[in-house]
Scaffold this active site. Structure first.
Site, PDB file in Angstrom:
ATOM      1  N   GLU A 262      35.352  41.844  39.849  1.00 51.84           N
ATOM      2  CA  GLU A 262      36.423  40.864  40.130  1.00 51.84           C
ATOM      3  C   GLU A 262      37.267  41.303  41.328  1.00 51.84           C
ATOM      4  OE1 GLU A 262      36.098  38.060  38.868  1.00 51.84           O
ATOM      5  OE2 GLU A 262      34.694  38.653  37.284  1.00 51.84           O
ATOM      6  N   GLU A 291      29.928  35.687  45.515  1.00 55.04           N
ATOM      7  CA  GLU A 291      29.219  36.661  44.674  1.00 55.04           C
ATOM      8  C   GLU A 291      28.750  37.855  45.509  1.00 55.04           C
ATOM      9  OE1 GLU A 291      28.509  37.048  41.200  1.00 55.04           O
ATOM     10  OE2 GLU A 291      30.242  35.753  41.365  1.00 55.04           O
TER      11      GLU A 291
HETATM   12 ZN    ZN Z   1      31.407  36.969  40.223  1.00 60.17          ZN
END
Ligand code: ZN
Length: 497
Positions: A262, A291
């Site tokens: 995160e 991502e």
């Molecule tokens: Zn993620």
């Protein structure tokens, strides 16, 4: 008409979206259970204000007349306008009755999915998933596409990505991954992750994970960390980014790797140039690029041997006595263990992509109309057997495990794998740009890494398309080669193959 008018619309839209994010964040972290119904009302009010802001006749006039006033814009403003018009065009193409129908179906489908998963009975979910697919196919037809209807859905998460681009790359990835699994199969019992399941006290876990992400460069003057059921990152502005993680006292990975992941998202959000703040270009460029940032830190850095040669003594000190009998190398092996399993979320870095390929192929064929929803359980199990060599004993552990289809998130899954492929390509480019980067990691120096990511990727926000960013940063277009080379090198260290 002028840019200043559009700026006011975007500012209002960004403020309303941030207010919703704050309410959502609060709901996941601190809100008492009793607040649910009132919170739903508050969010619905903000959501309708947001919709009004973006669909008013004044906005239509601004977009229609953009050719008249864009010549007066700076280069930065021009990119922001382009991004705004791109989003706007898609939004207004969709008729209100379709949007409403999708929202209603999603609410019912999520409920049906929960019941189906509990009962492990796909037939309880099937009628609503059929409706969802039908509505998504209609959406694709309305939005338009060049060669495959699934492209129109991919575009929401990964702008301009197509089936044509993805298919050969995923094919290369599948072949390389299956070959690697084959090569390590004989040695698969040589690595254990038992040491990760000893007792790690909650307070020490959160303190340690927080220290690590501070060292990586997450800025705590413009962000904070809290606990929630599922880890996430949410952004109210470039100056206020919130991370959450969760703690399991018998699993060291959950809190630490969850927070590093995160924080990767969070550093991206903190790194967007403030000149994009309150505009259409203030977010990350796509789900895949986002991502790539979280996975860059989680996998390329925080699962590397260099990282643990710096971090392991610190970890031992944070949990006195717990890891005295475990060598740094055995610990490194434990966090890089590869095991084909049934569950996507709990799978390792290597087999994870095979779970994604199963979902991608099913979604693509459902949207093309060459496969029916009723066939999902049987096709799912056949693909799992072919790719991972494991077969779910029931639908709950198989095709009902993910929430995505229930809320209409068809087209989302490929972003996860794209993130891994992009991250590996970025790591190659970074090692060329910063030749001693591995030594820097060994010394616990992360500033140059974060600055490289900030300058090359974060700064532009979503003012550039994902493919433009990747080509500019790596000099190449999408490939699975870097990722495959990295996992093979890592597997050699872990399995001695
Ligand atoms: Zn993620």
């Amino acid at each position: 008409m002028s840019y200043a008018q559009l700026q006011r619309v975007m500012r209002r839209s960004a403020d309303l979206a941030s207010a919703s994010s704050i309410l959502n964040w609060d709901q996941e972290t601190y809100m008492p259970e009793g607040g649910v119904a009132a919170r739903a009302e508050q969010l619905a009010t903000l959501s309708s204000l947001h919709h009004e802001t973006l669909t008013g006749s004044d906005v239509q006039l601004l977009v229609d007349s953009v050719g008249d006033w864009i010549a007066d814009c700076s280069e930065t403003e021009r990119r922001i306008v382009e991004k705004f018009v791109r989003d706007y065009t898609r939004t207004v193409k969709l008729p209100a009755d379709l949007v409403e129908d999708q929202a209603r179906t999603a609410a019912l489908a999520q409920d049906a999915w929960k019941r189906a998963r509990q009962a492990s009975d796909f037939s309880l979910f099937q009628p609503l998933l059929e409706r969802t697919v039908e509505l998504k196919r209609r959406e694709a037809d309305i939005v338009g596409y060049d060669s495959h209807p699934y492209d129109a859905l991919l575009d929401v998460f990964e702008p301009r990505m197509t089936v044509e681009t993805l298919t050969p790359v995923f094919e290369e990835l599948r072949e390389g991954t299956v070959a690697l699994l084959d090569d390590i199969s004989a040695a698969s019992n040589s690595v254990s992750d038992d040491v990760l399941h000893r007792h790690y006290p909650a307070n020490a876990q959160i303190a340690f994970a927080t220290d690590v992400v501070k060292a990586l460069g997450f800025d705590f003057t413009c962000g904070r960390v809290d606990l929630s059921a599922h880890p996430f990152c949410t952004t109210f502005d470039v100056t206020d980014v919130r991370l959450t993680t969760r703690i399991r006292e018998n699993d060291l990975r959950s809190c630490l790797f969850g927070l590093i992941h995160e924080a990767g998202h969070g550093m991206y959000e903190q790194g967007v140039n403030p000149r994009y703040s309150g505009t259409a270009a203030a977010q990350g460029a796509s789900m895949g690029i986002h991502e790539s940032q979280s996975l860059f830190w989680e996998n390329s850095i925080a699962r590397s041997p260099e990282f643990w040669s710096w971090c392991y003594p610190r970890l031992r000190a944070a949990f006195p006595g717990v890891l005295d009998d475990v060598s740094g190398h055995d610990f490194f092996k434990a966090i890089n263990r590869i095991v084909p399993s049934l569950n996507r979320v709990e799978s390792d870095e290597v087999t994870y992509n095979l779970h994604i390929i199963v979902r991608f192929e099913i979604e693509r064929d459902l949207i093309a109309g060459t496969m029916s929803v009723a066939d999902i359980p049987h096709v799912w199990n056949a693909k799992m057997k072919a790719l991972l060599g494991v077969v779910p004993p029931n639908d709950a552990e198989g095709c009902l495990q993910d929430v995505h289809w229930s809320f209409g998130g068809i087209g989302y899954f490929p972003s996860y794998t794209l993130g891994k492929l992009y991250a590996a390509m970025e790591w190659t480019a970074m090692q060329e740009a910063i030749p001693d980067v591995r030594h820097q990691v060994e010394r616990g120096e992360f500033t140059a890494i974060r600055e490289w990511l900030r300058t090359n990727i974060h700064d532009v926000g979503s003012s550039e398309l994902p493919a433009t960013i990747i080509t500019r940063v790596t000099g190449r277009s999408l490939t699975a080669a870097d990722f495959l080379a990295n996992i093979r090198r890592r597997a050699q260290l872990v399995y001695g193959i």
